[in-house]
Design an enzyme around this catalytic site. Structure first.
Site, PDB file in Angstrom:
ATOM      1  N   ASN A  98       0.506  -1.289   0.357  1.00 46.31           N
ATOM      2  CA  ASN A  98      -0.021   0.154  -0.067  1.00 46.31           C
ATOM      3  C   ASN A  98       0.768   1.299  -0.175  1.00 46.31           C
ATOM      4  OD1 ASN A  98      -2.172   2.010   0.912  1.00 46.31           O
ATOM      5  ND2 ASN A  98      -1.896   2.016   2.703  1.00 46.31           N
ATOM      6  N   GLN A 149      -9.279   4.959   0.222  1.00 44.69           N
ATOM      7  CA  GLN A 149      -7.883   4.268  -0.787  1.00 44.69           C
ATOM      8  C   GLN A 149      -6.733   5.170  -1.127  1.00 44.69           C
ATOM      9  OE1 GLN A 149     -10.979   1.922  -2.626  1.00 44.69           O
ATOM     10  NE2 GLN A 149     -10.384   0.252  -2.042  1.00 44.69           N
ATOM     11  N   ASP A 158       1.248   7.311  -0.045  1.00 41.08           N
ATOM     12  CA  ASP A 158       0.094   6.379  -0.906  1.00 41.08           C
ATOM     13  C   ASP A 158       0.652   5.607  -1.684  1.00 41.08           C
ATOM     14  OD1 ASP A 158      -1.601   4.915   0.168  1.00 41.08           O
ATOM     15  OD2 ASP A 158      -2.628   5.972  -1.492  1.00 41.08           O
ATOM     16  N   ARG A 186       0.217 -12.105   3.547  1.00 37.27           N
ATOM     17  CA  ARG A 186      -0.654 -11.571   4.722  1.00 37.27           C
ATOM     18  C   ARG A 186       0.032 -10.741   4.100  1.00 37.27           C
ATOM     19  NH1 ARG A 186       0.013  -6.928   8.248  1.00 37.27           N
ATOM     20  NH2 ARG A 186      -1.953  -6.048   9.264  1.00 37.27           N
ATOM     21  N   ASP A 188      -1.047  -6.646   4.035  1.00 35.83           N
ATOM     22  CA  ASP A 188      -0.729  -5.649   4.858  1.00 35.83           C
ATOM     23  C   ASP A 188      -2.261  -4.245   4.120  1.00 35.83           C
ATOM     24  OD1 ASP A 188      -0.123  -3.796   7.300  1.00 35.83           O
ATOM     25  OD2 ASP A 188      -0.030  -2.739   5.773  1.00 35.83           O
ATOM     26  N   HIS A 192      -6.733  -0.378   1.912  1.00 36.06           N
ATOM     27  CA  HIS A 192      -6.926   0.611   1.316  1.00 36.06           C
ATOM     28  C   HIS A 192      -6.076   1.091  -0.145  1.00 36.06           C
ATOM     29  CE1 HIS A 192      -6.929   2.526   5.662  1.00 36.06           C
ATOM     30  NE2 HIS A 192      -7.167   1.296   5.947  1.00 36.06           N
ATOM     31  N   GLU A 225      -5.188  -8.282   5.492  1.00 26.64           N
ATOM     32  CA  GLU A 225      -6.069  -7.017   6.201  1.00 26.64           C
ATOM     33  C   GLU A 225      -7.143  -6.642   5.934  1.00 26.64           C
ATOM     34  OE1 GLU A 225      -4.430  -4.035   9.508  1.00 26.64           O
ATOM     35  OE2 GLU A 225      -3.899  -4.158   7.888  1.00 26.64           O
ATOM     36  N   ASN A 288      -3.845 -10.048  17.469  1.00 20.25           N
ATOM     37  CA  ASN A 288      -3.168 -10.230  16.215  1.00 20.25           C
ATOM     38  C   ASN A 288      -2.422  -9.073  16.883  1.00 20.25           C
ATOM     39  OD1 ASN A 288      -3.943  -7.201  15.779  1.00 20.25           O
ATOM     40  ND2 ASN A 288      -3.882  -8.037  13.527  1.00 20.25           N
ATOM     41  N   ARG A 323      -4.652 -18.773  12.838  1.00 11.81           N
ATOM     42  CA  ARG A 323      -3.946 -18.006  13.080  1.00 11.81           C
ATOM     43  C   ARG A 323      -3.631 -18.219  14.197  1.00 11.81           C
ATOM     44  NH1 ARG A 323      -2.269 -12.662  11.115  1.00 11.81           N
ATOM     45  NH2 ARG A 323      -4.017 -11.825  12.123  1.00 11.81           N
TER      46      ARG A 323
HETATM   47  C1  AAO Z   1       3.938   5.036  12.415  1.00 10.87           C
HETATM   48  C2  AAO Z   1       3.346   5.974  14.363  1.00 10.87           C
HETATM   49  C3  AAO Z   1       1.975   7.004  13.288  1.00 10.87           C
HETATM   50  C4  AAO Z   1       3.068   7.753  12.333  1.00 10.87           C
HETATM   51  C5  AAO Z   1       3.275   5.943  11.055  1.00 10.87           C
HETATM   52  C6  AAO Z   1       4.110   7.629  10.001  1.00 10.87           C
HETATM   53  O1  AAO Z   1       2.089   4.917  15.063  1.00 10.87           O
HETATM   54  O2  AAO Z   1       2.298   8.259  14.543  1.00 10.87           O
HETATM   55  O3  AAO Z   1       1.885   8.539  11.964  1.00 10.87           O
HETATM   56  O4  AAO Z   1       3.919   5.931  11.982  1.00 10.87           O
HETATM   57  O5  AAO Z   1       5.139   8.332  10.130  1.00 10.87           O
HETATM   58  C7  AAO Z   1       2.000  -0.017  12.287  1.00 10.87           C
HETATM   59  C8  AAO Z   1       1.312   0.911  13.873  1.00 10.87           C
HETATM   60  C9  AAO Z   1       1.366   2.304  13.209  1.00 10.87           C
HETATM   61  C10 AAO Z   1       2.346   2.969  12.383  1.00 10.87           C
HETATM   62  C11 AAO Z   1       2.514   2.584  10.825  1.00 10.87           C
HETATM   63  C12 AAO Z   1       3.942   2.580  10.438  1.00 10.87           C
HETATM   64  O6  AAO Z   1       0.158   0.470  14.069  1.00 10.87           O
HETATM   65  O7  AAO Z   1       1.526   3.026  14.836  1.00 10.87           O
HETATM   66  O8  AAO Z   1       2.511   4.408  12.446  1.00 10.87           O
HETATM   67  O9  AAO Z   1       3.001   1.108  11.758  1.00 10.87           O
HETATM   68  O10 AAO Z   1       5.278   2.428  11.112  1.00 10.87           O
HETATM   69  C13 AAO Z   1      -6.234   1.100  10.173  1.00 10.87           C
HETATM   70  C14 AAO Z   1      -5.582   0.479   8.487  1.00 10.87           C
HETATM   71  C15 AAO Z   1      -5.635  -0.811   9.110  1.00 10.87           C
HETATM   72  C16 AAO Z   1      -3.749  -1.372   9.896  1.00 10.87           C
HETATM   73  C17 AAO Z   1      -4.148   0.172  10.976  1.00 10.87           C
HETATM   74  C18 AAO Z   1      -3.055   0.334  12.068  1.00 10.87           C
HETATM   75  O11 AAO Z   1      -7.355  -0.183   7.840  1.00 10.87           O
HETATM   76  O12 AAO Z   1      -4.793  -1.952   7.508  1.00 10.87           O
HETATM   77  O13 AAO Z   1      -4.975   1.720  10.293  1.00 10.87           O
HETATM   78  N1  AAO Z   1      -2.612  -2.109   9.889  1.00 10.87           N
HETATM   79  C19 AAO Z   1      -1.511  -2.275   9.866  1.00 10.87           C
HETATM   80  C20 AAO Z   1      -0.741  -3.231   9.975  1.00 10.87           C
HETATM   81  C21 AAO Z   1      -0.505  -1.905  11.161  1.00 10.87           C
HETATM   82  C22 AAO Z   1       0.671  -0.684  10.635  1.00 10.87           C
HETATM   83  C23 AAO Z   1       0.309  -0.661   9.049  1.00 10.87           C
HETATM   84  C24 AAO Z   1      -1.101  -1.480   8.691  1.00 10.87           C
HETATM   85  C25 AAO Z   1       0.632   0.380   8.337  1.00 10.87           C
HETATM   86  O14 AAO Z   1      -1.105  -4.310  10.680  1.00 10.87           O
HETATM   87  O15 AAO Z   1       0.589  -3.115  12.190  1.00 10.87           O
HETATM   88  O16 AAO Z   1       0.859  -0.021  11.511  1.00 10.87           O
HETATM   89  O17 AAO Z   1       1.334  -0.394   8.144  1.00 10.87           O
HETATM   90  C26 AAO Z   1     -10.784   1.335  12.629  1.00 10.87           C
HETATM   91  C27 AAO Z   1     -10.526   1.424  11.273  1.00 10.87           C
HETATM   92  C28 AAO Z   1      -9.606   0.118  10.728  1.00 10.87           C
HETATM   93  C29 AAO Z   1      -8.072   1.240  11.490  1.00 10.87           C
HETATM   94  C30 AAO Z   1      -8.496   0.441  12.833  1.00 10.87           C
HETATM   95  C31 AAO Z   1      -7.314   1.693  13.161  1.00 10.87           C
HETATM   96  O18 AAO Z   1     -10.849   0.147  13.219  1.00 10.87           O
HETATM   97  O19 AAO Z   1     -11.728   0.853  10.696  1.00 10.87           O
HETATM   98  O20 AAO Z   1      -8.937   0.749   8.977  1.00 10.87           O
HETATM   99  O21 AAO Z   1      -7.101   0.725  11.018  1.00 10.87           O
HETATM  100  O22 AAO Z   1      -9.722   2.443  13.281  1.00 10.87           O
HETATM  101  O23 AAO Z   1      -7.121   3.383  12.986  1.00 10.87           O
HETATM  102  C32 AAO Z   1     -12.635  -0.790  16.758  1.00 10.87           C
HETATM  103  C33 AAO Z   1     -13.260   0.580  15.931  1.00 10.87           C
HETATM  104  C34 AAO Z   1     -13.107   0.040  14.013  1.00 10.87           C
HETATM  105  C35 AAO Z   1     -11.500  -0.169  14.289  1.00 10.87           C
HETATM  106  C36 AAO Z   1     -11.432  -0.796  15.352  1.00 10.87           C
HETATM  107  C37 AAO Z   1      -9.500  -0.994  15.414  1.00 10.87           C
HETATM  108  O24 AAO Z   1     -13.685  -2.469  16.550  1.00 10.87           O
HETATM  109  O25 AAO Z   1     -15.025  -0.786  15.489  1.00 10.87           O
HETATM  110  O26 AAO Z   1     -13.624   0.630  13.246  1.00 10.87           O
HETATM  111  O27 AAO Z   1     -11.445  -0.685  17.031  1.00 10.87           O
HETATM  112  O28 AAO Z   1      -9.028   0.065  16.255  1.00 10.87           O
END
Ligand code: AAO
EC number: 3.2.1.1
Length: 474
Positions: A98, A149, A158, A186, A188, A192, A225, A288, A323
């Site tokens: 992504n 997206q 992006d 997987r 990631d 998006h 994911e 996870n 998993r």
């Molecule tokens: C880091 C820093 C940031 C900085 C960034 C750039 O922490 O402050 O801005 O660097 O410099 C991981 C870390 C991030 C890290 C990033 C890059 O978690 O903290 O940022 O590496 O180093 C969305 C996405 C999903 C994503 C998730 C984190 O849709 O794909 O956010 N997961 C993957 C990986 C993850 C990784 C990345 C992606 C990036 O697994 O480890 O990030 O490669 C809602 C939305 C989701 C959204 C979540 C979280 O979900 O629907 O789409 O996920 O919020 O924002 C309830 C709610 C539900 C919510 C859910 C989860 O159940 O009902 O709506 O909780 O919170």
């Protein structure tokens, strides 16, 4: 691309989060193969940005597709894949299609030594330049398809997957990993990316490498994911035809139930009855690497009794592509994996019982968890039958005539005769002990000709679950 290409009767993937390749290779040979694990999800393999303090999440910020990270280099990666495949354990790589890194002041240096200028969207190690990315914007409305997206997930640059150049680079990267013998990916942040672009990429990548024991024309396993609670504009249904999808509601609902917020009797209709994806399309997990760090319903290793019960149910109930998580200890979202003074990831060390001691949690080495991996293998292809519950949170069920599970999540004892469906004999409960030289170190259960056995799980017992199967007969 829903087939995980497991060996024999194996069934369960373990995520060895942040482990080094050389340690995973040894773990395949010494532990995962012998215990019947089917595969390993490994942390991202390509070069990432270096962030201060080395948080685990720096690995989600790519700088190039060179295979050099804190987990090891390309040669070590290739050696791991070879050695794991040799003992029937598949490797699945966490891939970042992504985006590249987030912003950085000036010139960033990656784990392979490549330089990049993220603020200019310049990544010469690939190479990518500004034209390969979507124009910058922030996601403020998670139900706006354009934003989700085409804007930047947490500020990560992006990529535009509709571009020929970006597609060719991503495909080249995936093909390189396939060539090295991995079984799949997987993906990631799949939500998006446009499903059409992913479809093109998945269908263009190579077949699995037959020199690693895969059949001809075998397609890479894909699990994506996508976080969708059922009311998202970009939904899991756009992706589940392309490959499996992470079923986040499974994780939240199982946590809710085993935390005591929902009676276990309701789990009788677990799976599609709860609105989850079809079994063969759902990648299932108790926690996870992201949601284990959130506060909320999701269980993690910090609530061991409930966690083991939830995991036992996860692996005993016939639903999903399972998993299990293998963590390192953390205090907060940013805690780095176990590392030395030079910020090198350290290898796990084990005590005489095989448990990890130096900052690695290794849930997969907890007897109650690896024993259920064995249970799932032993009962593979059998149906669930003879569901029993006490009207509350004591439940039991059979898997054909091969396995039996009982759980007590009430604050009083479970003590009664229950139908185990097993052939008459004496069985060792693989949760409270194990079968060693023909004798059981934990509870034994005598099964009568009728299939009934006396089951006892005290509310104060160390574990709230009991599991019997035909491969653990005394
Ligand atoms: C880091 C820093 C940031 C900085 C960034 C750039 O922490 O402050 O801005 O660097 O410099 C991981 C870390 C991030 C890290 C990033 C890059 O978690 O903290 O940022 O590496 O180093 C969305 C996405 C999903 C994503 C998730 C984190 O849709 O794909 O956010 N997961 C993957 C990986 C993850 C990784 C990345 C992606 C990036 O697994 O480890 O990030 O490669 C809602 C939305 C989701 C959204 C979540 C979280 O979900 O629907 O789409 O996920 O919020 O924002 C309830 C709610 C539900 C919510 C859910 C989860 O159940 O009902 O709506 O909780 O919170």
């Amino acid at each position: 691309q829903h087939n995980p290409h497991w060996w024999g009767n194996r069934n369960t993937i373990v995520h060895l989060f942040e482990w080094k390749w050389s340690d995973i290779a040894a773990e395949c040979e010494n532990f995962l193969g012998p215990k019947g694990f089917a595969g390993v999800q490994v942390s991202p393999v390509n070069e990432n940005i270096i962030s201060a303090g080395r948080p685990w999440w720096e690995r989600y910020q790519p700088i190039s597709y060179k295979l050099i990270t804190r987990s090891g280099n390309e040669q070590e990666f290739a050696d791991m894949v070879r050695r794991c495949n040799d003992v029937g354990v598949r490797i699945y790589v966490d891939v970042l299609l992504n985006h590249m890194s987030g912003d950085f002041d000036g010139i960033a240096v990656g784990t392979a030594g490549s330089e990049a200028e993220p603020s200019k969207k310049s990544y010469p190690g690939v190479p990518y330049s500004a034209q390969d990315f979507h124009p910058s914007c922030e996601i403020t409305d998670w139900n706006d398809r354009f934003q989700v997206q085409q804007c930047e997930l947490v500020g990560l640059k992006d990529l535009d997957q509709s571009s020929e150049w970006v597609r060719s680079k991503l495909i080249e990267f995936l093909d390189h990993l396939i060539e090295l013998g991995v079984a799949g990916f997987r993906v990631d942040a799949a939500k998006h990316m446009a499903a059409d672009d992913l479809s093109y990429i998945y269908s263009t990548i190579s077949d699995l490498n037959t020199e690693h024991g895969f059949p001809h024309n075998a397609r890479p396993f894909i699990f994506q994911e996508v976080i969708d609670h059922g009311h998202e504009t970009v939904s899991r249904e756009e992706y589940n035809q392309l490959g499996a999808v992470t079923e986040f509601r499974f994780s939240e609902e199982i946590g809710n139930a085993f935390r005591g917020n929902n009676a276990l009797k309701w789990l009788q209709s677990w799976g599609t009855g709860w609105g989850f994806l079809a079994s063969g399309q759902a990648l299932t997990f108790v926690d996870n690497h992201d949601n284990q760090r959130d506060m909320g319903a999701v269980l993690n290793y910090k609530s061991p009794k409930q966690y083991k019960m939830a995991t036992a149910f996860h692996l005993a109930y016939p639903y999903g592509i399972s998993r299990v998580m293998s963590s390192f200890a953390f205090d907060d979202h940013d805690t780095a994996p176990p590392q030395d003074e030079q910020e090198r990831i350290i290898s796990p060390e084990f005590d005489e019982e095989g448990a990890c001691v130096n900052g690695w949690i290794c849930e997969h080495r907890w007897r109650q968890i690896y024993a259920m991996v064995g249970f799932k293998n032993a009962v593979r292809d059998t149906e669930l039958s003879n569901w029993w519950d006490n009207g509350d949170s004591q439940i039991s069920f059979c898997r054909g005539n091969k396995g039996f599970l009982a759980v007590n999540n009430n604050l009083y004892d479970l003590s009664q005769e229950l139908q185990t469906c097993l052939p008459a004999g004496v069985y060792c409960d693989v949760i409270s002990g194990s079968l060693v030289d023909g004798s059981c170190t934990g509870k034994s259960v005598i099964v009568e000709d009728s299939g009934f056995g006396y089951i006892h799980i005290g509310s104060e017992d160390f574990d709230g679950v009991l599991a019997l199967h035909v491969d653990a007969r005394v």
